[in-house]
Design an enzyme around this catalytic site. Structure first.
Site, PDB file in Angstrom:
ATOM      1  CD  GLU A 263      -2.817   0.908   2.373  1.00  0.00           C
ATOM      2  OE1 GLU A 263      -3.103   1.783   2.853  1.00  0.00           O
ATOM      3  OE2 GLU A 263      -3.286  -0.371   2.711  1.00  0.00           O
TER       4      GLU A 263
ATOM      5  CG  HIS B 278      -8.209   5.064   4.861  1.00  0.00           C
ATOM      6  ND1 HIS B 278      -8.964   6.344   5.501  1.00  0.00           N
ATOM      7  CD2 HIS B 278      -7.063   5.524   5.675  1.00  0.00           C
ATOM      8  CE1 HIS B 278      -8.087   7.880   6.040  1.00  0.00           C
ATOM      9  NE2 HIS B 278      -7.317   5.915   6.801  1.00  0.00           N
TER      10      HIS B 278
ATOM     11  CD  GLU C 151      -4.755   6.915   3.593  1.00  0.00           C
ATOM     12  OE1 GLU C 151      -4.518   7.249   5.091  1.00  0.00           O
ATOM     13  OE2 GLU C 151      -4.624   5.849   4.033  1.00  0.00           O
TER      14      GLU C 151
ATOM     15  CD  GLU D  49      -7.556  -0.354   6.614  1.00  0.00           C
ATOM     16  OE1 GLU D  49      -6.703   0.259   7.721  1.00  0.00           O
ATOM     17  OE2 GLU D  49      -7.632   1.149   6.041  1.00  0.00           O
TER      18      GLU D  49
END
Length: 390
Positions: free
Chosen positions: A240, A316, A266, A336
């Site tokens: 990431e 995110h 993100e 997540e």
């Protein structure tokens, strides 16, 4: 139904915080000389809460975490006048109005984040006004439950990381994300330390569970090219944000270079920005945050775009605004997930401000078909731990 008022408040945390250990997470400041630990510029211990009330008495809640005092000023001075007096069901018109009216200065970053907070509150109103959860307005349930991955695992003592991973493995999680603590300035010693940390976590969770690796923009292309071949043997599900968000060429080069899928987004803020990432094949996983990209109106479009490109969307930070999007689209296979814990980086504040967030069980979470809107209310338990700016 018309929008009657818009209220933005900043909740600044004054309670106990956990100071991060050195090298607990690489980040974009690591490339520069800094006299203090570098994550200080990426911690956010404040949050903007937006409440929109209609002339029928329905109140919607929105939120934004980036630059909360600036976001409040944008909502108060620029966005509220654009939506007051309008029908919240004209959400596409209102989204375009806010985006285009602030286009000279608001296309990226906090401008879009402030728009997101207003848009979230509007969708909360829509759901509440018809007695339906937001995900039902977006297409409904596409999953019985949402698989989620445990995402705390910052780089600390390796034994402590292993104990943390074991705790949540025993709770039923089958996917984990860990952070790297070292980058280019640490040289080969840092490479070795990064590899040790991945090996330590894999030792606990095995290879029949997913492992994701996060750089948080702390590397550059040269360093990533040096370490990526060494990471392939650990079979990560993705790597990431290896480089800063604006280095789209770097993302594209790395994504083509390795068998490890590269993820990002993100720190991207518009539908057009994600189209650029997808057209360039710069990312294999998209990770927008609904309270950054323009809210649910824009995120719903990004989901459709990613579905057409066969690129999965895994938003995110978890959080309720993202779960509604994840539940309602096949483009999102999982979420997540952070459990509630002491305030450290700042994502944790969401759970101190709002009630209604689902708690994962056995590595899954669910949304209630019978709770209208986003399903959030303001929490009163910790109000004395905040300075609230009206």
């Amino acid at each position: 139904m018309k929008i009657k008022s818009v209220r933005a408040r900043v909740f600044e945390w004054k309670g106990k915080t956990v100071p991060p250990q050195g090298n607990f997470c690489s980040n974009a400041m690591d490339m520069l000389y800094a006299p203090q630990e570098t994550m200080s510029t990426f911690r956010f211990h404040g949050w903007t809460v937006v409440e929109i009330e209609t002339d029928t008495g329905v109140v919607g809640l929105g939120n934004v975490a980036l630059a909360p005092r600036i976001a409040k000023a944008i909502v108060d001075q620029y966005l509220a006048p654009l939506v007051i007096g309008q029908d919240p069901w004209d959400y596409e018109y209102l989204s375009q109005r806010m985006y285009r009216a602030t286009h000279a200065w608001g296309r990226k970053g906090v401008g879009m984040a402030a728009i997101s907070a207003v848009d979230l509150a509007i969708w909360d109103i829509l759901g509440k006004s018809v007695g339906k959860p937001v995900f039902k307005l977006l297409g409904g349930r596409t999953k019985e439950k949402i698989p989620c991955y445990y995402s705390k695992l910052y780089r600390t003592d390796l034994k402590a990381m292993q104990a943390e991973a074991k705790t949540f493995l025993d709770q039923g999680f089958r996917a984990f994300k860990m952070r790297f603590g070292y980058g280019p300035k640490h040289g080969q010693q840092g490479v070795v330390e990064n590899l040790k940390s991945v090996e330590a976590v894999r030792e606990v969770i095995g290879y029949d569970n997913d492992l994701m690796l996060e750089c948080y923009m702390g590397w550059n292309v040269e360093y990533a090219k040096r370490i990526l071949p060494k990471l392939e043997r650990f079979e990560p599900r993705w790597l990431e944000e290896p480089v800063i968000a604006d280095d789209i060429d770097g993302y594209a080069e790395l994504n083509a270079l390795t068998s490890i899928p590269i993820s990002g987004g993100e720190h991207e803020f518009t539908l057009y920005g994600f189209k650029q990432l997808l057209d360039r094949k710069a990312v294999s996983v998209v990770q927008y945050d609904t309270n950054r990209v323009g809210g649910i109106t824009m995120a719903h479009k990004i989901n459709a775009l990613c579905e057409a490109y066969s690129v999965p969307v895994i938003p995110h930070a978890g959080q309720m605004h993202n779960y509604h999007l994840t539940m309602s689209t096949l483009a999102s296979p999982m979420s997540e997930y952070f459990p509630m814990f002491d305030v450290e980086v700042g994502n944790e504040l969401f759970y101190y401000i709002f009630d209604g967030e689902p708690v994962a069980k056995d590595g899954f979470l669910d949304l209630d078909d019978n709770v209208p809107g986003l399903g959030l209310t303001l929490k009163t338990q910790y109000l004395n731990q905040f300075d609230i700016i009206e």
